[in-house]
Design a protein around this motif. Structure first.
Motif, PDB file in Angstrom:
ATOM      1  N   TYR A   1      12.559   3.576  -6.226  1.00  0.00           N
ATOM      2  CA  TYR A   1      12.037   4.544  -5.500  1.00  0.00           C
ATOM      3  C   TYR A   1      10.375   4.441  -5.539  1.00  0.00           C
ATOM      4  CZ  TYR A   1      11.107   9.849  -4.472  1.00  0.00           C
ATOM      5  OH  TYR A   1      10.590  10.563  -4.254  1.00  0.00           O
TER       6      TYR A   1
ATOM      7  N   GLY B   1       9.138   1.348  -5.917  1.00  0.00           N
ATOM      8  CA  GLY B   1       9.369  -0.200  -5.034  1.00  0.00           C
ATOM      9  C   GLY B   1       9.079  -0.720  -5.753  1.00  0.00           C
TER      10      GLY B   1
ATOM     11  N   THR C   1      -3.612  -0.754  -5.142  1.00  0.00           N
ATOM     12  CA  THR C   1      -2.037  -0.886  -4.280  1.00  0.00           C
ATOM     13  C   THR C   1      -1.981   0.501  -4.532  1.00  0.00           C
ATOM     14  OG1 THR C   1      -1.099  -2.483  -5.250  1.00  0.00           O
ATOM     15  CG2 THR C   1       0.483  -0.839  -4.134  1.00  0.00           C
TER      16      THR C   1
ATOM     17  N   ILE D   1       1.012   3.342  -3.217  1.00  0.00           N
ATOM     18  CA  ILE D   1       3.132   3.396  -2.835  1.00  0.00           C
ATOM     19  C   ILE D   1       2.855   4.466  -2.380  1.00  0.00           C
ATOM     20  CG2 ILE D   1       4.532   3.131  -4.296  1.00  0.00           C
ATOM     21  CD1 ILE D   1       3.482   2.350  -6.461  1.00  0.00           C
TER      22      ILE D   1
ATOM     23  N   THR E   1       6.352   7.390  -1.141  1.00  0.00           N
ATOM     24  CA  THR E   1       7.946   7.175  -0.610  1.00  0.00           C
ATOM     25  C   THR E   1       8.411   8.402  -0.293  1.00  0.00           C
ATOM     26  OG1 THR E   1       8.549   6.201  -2.678  1.00  0.00           O
ATOM     27  CG2 THR E   1      10.876   7.616  -2.199  1.00  0.00           C
TER      28      THR E   1
ATOM     29  N   PRO F   1       8.103   3.370   8.191  1.00  0.00           N
ATOM     30  CA  PRO F   1       7.474   2.475   7.522  1.00  0.00           C
ATOM     31  C   PRO F   1       6.029   2.441   8.313  1.00  0.00           C
ATOM     32  CG  PRO F   1       9.887   2.008   6.647  1.00  0.00           C
ATOM     33  CD  PRO F   1       9.535   3.102   8.189  1.00  0.00           C
TER      34      PRO F   1
ATOM     35  N   ARG G   1       4.351  -4.006   2.551  1.00  0.00           N
ATOM     36  CA  ARG G   1       6.267  -4.334   2.452  1.00  0.00           C
ATOM     37  C   ARG G   1       6.477  -3.014   2.302  1.00  0.00           C
ATOM     38  NH1 ARG G   1       8.347  -3.514  -2.882  1.00  0.00           N
ATOM     39  NH2 ARG G   1       6.702  -4.325  -4.165  1.00  0.00           N
ATOM     40  N   PHE G   2       7.505  -2.728   2.725  1.00  0.00           N
ATOM     41  CA  PHE G   2       8.443  -2.019   2.216  1.00  0.00           C
ATOM     42  C   PHE G   2      10.398  -1.908   2.024  1.00  0.00           C
ATOM     43  CE2 PHE G   2      10.458  -2.498   6.458  1.00  0.00           C
ATOM     44  CZ  PHE G   2      11.842  -1.869   6.652  1.00  0.00           C
ATOM     45  N   SER G   3      11.197  -1.157   1.333  1.00  0.00           N
ATOM     46  CA  SER G   3      12.590  -1.495   0.742  1.00  0.00           C
ATOM     47  C   SER G   3      13.139   0.179   1.169  1.00  0.00           C
ATOM     48  CB  SER G   3      12.390  -1.697  -0.562  1.00  0.00           C
ATOM     49  OG  SER G   3      11.799  -0.951  -1.232  1.00  0.00           O
TER      50      SER G   3
ATOM     51  N   THR H   1      10.061   2.456   0.693  1.00  0.00           N
ATOM     52  CA  THR H   1       8.942   3.152  -0.463  1.00  0.00           C
ATOM     53  C   THR H   1       8.139   1.841   0.699  1.00  0.00           C
ATOM     54  OG1 THR H   1      10.119   3.764  -2.492  1.00  0.00           O
ATOM     55  CG2 THR H   1       7.878   3.028  -2.793  1.00  0.00           C
ATOM     56  N   ALA H   2       7.034   2.354   1.060  1.00  0.00           N
ATOM     57  CA  ALA H   2       6.374   1.243   1.492  1.00  0.00           C
ATOM     58  C   ALA H   2       5.032   1.224   0.014  1.00  0.00           C
ATOM     59  CB  ALA H   2       5.196   1.897   2.548  1.00  0.00           C
ATOM     60  N   VAL H   3       5.119  -0.453   0.181  1.00  0.00           N
ATOM     61  CA  VAL H   3       3.727  -0.902  -1.381  1.00  0.00           C
ATOM     62  C   VAL H   3       2.568  -1.092  -0.632  1.00  0.00           C
ATOM     63  CG1 VAL H   3       2.858  -2.191  -3.694  1.00  0.00           C
ATOM     64  CG2 VAL H   3       5.327  -0.922  -2.815  1.00  0.00           C
TER      65      VAL H   3
END
Length: 255
Positions: free
Chosen positions: A46, A48, A174, A176, A178, A210, A226-228, A245-247
């Motif tokens: 959640y 990232g 950074t 983050i 979500t 994203p 990046r995203f996951s 979640t985009a970081v």
């Protein structure tokens, strides 16, 4: 407001459990408490997969503080932002909807959620700091931070890019973000308006791809992205919800 400052430092308090409304499910000495979301099984996804050790974090909209305490236990120094109770979050202006009645009910709900933050804060002997200020006008005296966190917040805001911009000004490394994941939005930078005349809900504005955050935060200097995807349990709907979640980070030389 703090003397000479643009924000108010919220002093810790000790609410009774009966006055708390937990947004996040947590384990208390008295037993399990069910909130609207249970993030415990995959909280790192959640967030990232970011390493918080030794980092300062600026979290917008902490709700019951589950993520705040989790990041603190992972080694972060955390400051949370909430809008003043006189502002709260943005309400969709449905014609004919009794906004004032809804707002009065919502104030009671938010009051209970903020009580749960301090109850959980006290339980863990936390040092997480809470401030109140206008989230669309975050001044420099709020300070600068390594990491910014907007976890399921932007869907509730009228002007999500404005809030991203304000947070970006206060973050060195950074951000983050979500949000709920809808693969139908594809790879483009999409921000879809959700309210319509068929359903009179007034607290959720948007659904994002994203790519919206890659593009938006890229404009603001966070070009390494990046995203996951992951799945989280919505207690309120009893459903497993796909989320992403985009970081997004500034290039190391720029940071």
């Amino acid at each position: 407001m703090s003397k000479g400052a643009s924000f108010k430092i919220v002093p810790p308090r000790k609410p009774d459990l009966k006055d708390c409304r937990f947004y996040h499910s947590v384990a208390l000495p008295s037993g399990e408490v069910s909130g609207e979301w249970d993030l415990r099984k995959d909280v790192d996804a959640y967030l990232g997969g970011v390493d918080f050790k030794g980092k300062s974090v600026f979290e917008v909209g902490p709700a019951s503080g589950f993520l705040s305490i989790h990041m603190e236990k992972a080694g972060a120094t955390v400051t949370c932002l909430e809008p003043p109770m006189t502002h709260l979050w943005d309400i969709v202006p449905f014609e004919g909807f009794d906004v004032e009645k809804w707002r009065k009910e919502f104030v009671d709900i938010i009051g209970g959620v903020r009580n749960s933050f301090w109850y959980y804060h006290n339980l863990h002997k936390s040092s997480v700091r809470m401030i109140e200020t206008d989230p669309y006008n975050i001044q420099p005296d709020v300070g600068d931070y390594d990491i910014g966190l907007l976890a399921s917040v932007l869907l509730h805001t009228r002007a999500p890019f404005n809030l991203l911009e304000q947070v970006a000004r206060r973050v060195r490394e950074t951000i983050i973000v979500t949000e709920v994941y809808n693969p139908d939005l594809g790879d483009e930078a999409i921000c879809r308006l959700l309210p319509h005349r068929g359903v009179q809900q007034v607290d959720t504005w948007w659904q994002f791809s994203p790519g919206f955050f890659f593009s938006s935060l890229g404009l603001l200097g966070f070009t390494e992205a990046r995203f996951s995807t992951h799945y989280q349990y919505s207690v309120a709907t009893k459903q497993i919800i796909p989320m992403f979640t985009a970081v997004c980070s500034r290039p190391k030389k720029a940071a």
